[in-house]
Design a protein around this motif. Structure first.
Motif, mmCIF file in Angstrom:
data_model
loop_
_atom_site.group_PDB
_atom_site.id
_atom_site.type_symbol
_atom_site.label_atom_id
_atom_site.label_comp_id
_atom_site.label_asym_id
_atom_site.label_seq_id
_atom_site.Cartn_x
_atom_site.Cartn_y
_atom_site.Cartn_z
ATOM 1 N N GLU A 130 -48.702 54.120 -49.826
ATOM 2 C CA GLU A 130 -49.138 54.448 -51.357
ATOM 3 C C GLU A 130 -48.337 54.600 -52.411
ATOM 4 O OE1 GLU A 130 -52.303 56.300 -48.154
ATOM 5 O OE2 GLU A 130 -49.930 56.051 -48.550
ATOM 6 N N TRP A 131 -47.021 55.311 -51.987
ATOM 7 C CA TRP A 131 -46.026 55.508 -52.715
ATOM 8 C C TRP A 131 -45.341 54.413 -53.246
ATOM 9 C CZ3 TRP A 131 -44.050 58.867 -55.915
ATOM 10 C CH2 TRP A 131 -42.591 58.694 -56.353
ATOM 11 N N GLN A 132 -45.387 53.506 -52.520
ATOM 12 C CA GLN A 132 -44.705 52.211 -52.725
ATOM 13 C C GLN A 132 -45.537 51.272 -53.847
ATOM 14 O OE1 GLN A 132 -41.695 51.509 -51.990
ATOM 15 N NE2 GLN A 132 -41.600 53.370 -50.748
ATOM 16 N N GLN A 133 -46.951 51.768 -53.779
ATOM 17 C CA GLN A 133 -47.829 50.826 -54.824
ATOM 18 C C GLN A 133 -47.889 51.409 -56.272
ATOM 19 O OE1 GLN A 133 -48.902 48.022 -53.840
ATOM 20 N NE2 GLN A 133 -47.736 48.171 -52.370
ATOM 21 N N THR A 134 -47.272 52.591 -56.430
ATOM 22 C CA THR A 134 -47.272 53.408 -57.869
ATOM 23 C C THR A 134 -46.453 52.350 -58.705
ATOM 24 O OG1 THR A 134 -45.136 54.645 -57.162
ATOM 25 C CG2 THR A 134 -47.362 55.524 -56.615
ATOM 26 N N PRO A 135 -46.951 52.635 -59.951
ATOM 27 C CA PRO A 135 -46.564 51.808 -61.237
ATOM 28 C C PRO A 135 -44.823 51.896 -61.230
ATOM 29 C CG PRO A 135 -48.371 52.495 -61.747
ATOM 30 C CD PRO A 135 -48.166 53.458 -60.446
#
Length: 284
Positions: free
Chosen positions: A127-132
């Protein structure tokens, strides 16, 4: 928007934040709980916040709890001080309140730095890698806090670096158009990165709340350059203007050197652009 898990109680406040009154009650801090949780959750992403909040042990949940706890006390101390003065229970000098708030802000900042650095080091939170912010990172010139620190002092703060990613991208879009970055020599690239770091800090001083700034930037008067500013905000704007001038001047010099004509070539001017067929007359 997902619901933000509430993880801080009076007991965890006493564990992770200094100076918590032993008589503090749950209902007293209840108004500060959700804003503090939301502040941190919006930094790392609500899904990431909830995942880390659900962890029992480890550096990530420890840093998360410390960040939220000290953010709560940062806000709470101001209102507690005013309430006590109004009810004549006690009086606190302004410098004492500022010292307490600065301490809580420092702990909050350190915890966020540890949290973000830990998130960057793990592969267990997609989920962290998918943050803008994570997605924007690949297109940046300066890609981590330690590298940024080489070009401008931000106390190696991952939190400040992460918050300023979008400012750096705007600086690149506005100022680096026309510069072929991959073709630059190492020394010239270093100078470009220095200018980008300076401009990023300059715009951050205008855009960010003081709680988002590293300690060195929260004290713009420490070098004596702006000690006559009448307010903290005015000092920030003066420093911002100063840095904008420095950064823009540095980039102008870089562009000039990159476009320097070969030796013996005339620089463009109103006279040497005249063609032979263009007649002109000298009058006495």
């Amino acid at each position: 928007m997902s619901t933000i898990d509430t993880i801080i109680t009076v007991e965890t406040l006493r564990e992770y934040a200094p100076g918590v009154d032993g008589s503090l009650q749950e209902q007293t801090i209840r108004p500060y709980l959700r804003p503090a949780h939301k502040t941190v959750a919006l930094i790392v992403g609500i899904d990431v916040f909830n995942r880390v909040a659900g962890m029992e042990e480890g550096a990530l949940p420890e840093s998360l709890r410390a960040a939220v706890a000290n953010r709560i006390m940062y806000d709470y101390k101001l209102f507690e001080t005013i309430r006590k003065r109004q009810t004549e229970q006690s009086d606190t000098y302004k410098y004492e309140l500022q010292a307490m708030q600065d301490t809580y802000l420092g702990y909050y900042y350190d915890a966020l730095d540890s949290l973000i650095r830990g998130l960057n080091a793990t592969d267990d939170l997609p989920e962290w890698q998918q943050t803008p912010a994570c997605k924007a990172l690949a297109a940046l010139l300066i890609r981590n806090a330690d590298e940024f620190q080489e070009f401008y002092g931000i106390d190696s703060s991952d939190y400040f670096f992460w918050s300023s990613i979008f400012i750096q991208r705007r600086v690149m879009d506005d100022y680096l158009t026309g510069i072929d970055l991959p073709a630059l020599e190492p020394e010239m690239l270093r100078r470009v990165k220095t200018a980008v770091a300076i401009l990023t800090v300059a715009f951050a001083l205008r855009q960010f709340d003081i709680s988002m700034l590293p300690r060195s930037l929260r004290n713009p008067n420490q070098d004596g350059a702006f000690r006559h500013a009448s307010s903290e905000q005015e000092a920030m704007y003066k420093l911002s203007d100063f840095l904008l001038g420095q950064g823009e001047a540095a980039l102008q010099q870089i562009v000039f050197e990159l476009n320097r004509p070969e030796p013996g070539t005339d620089l463009p001017s109103e006279t040497n652009l005249n063609k032979p067929r263009n007649k002109f007359f000298l009058l006495p």
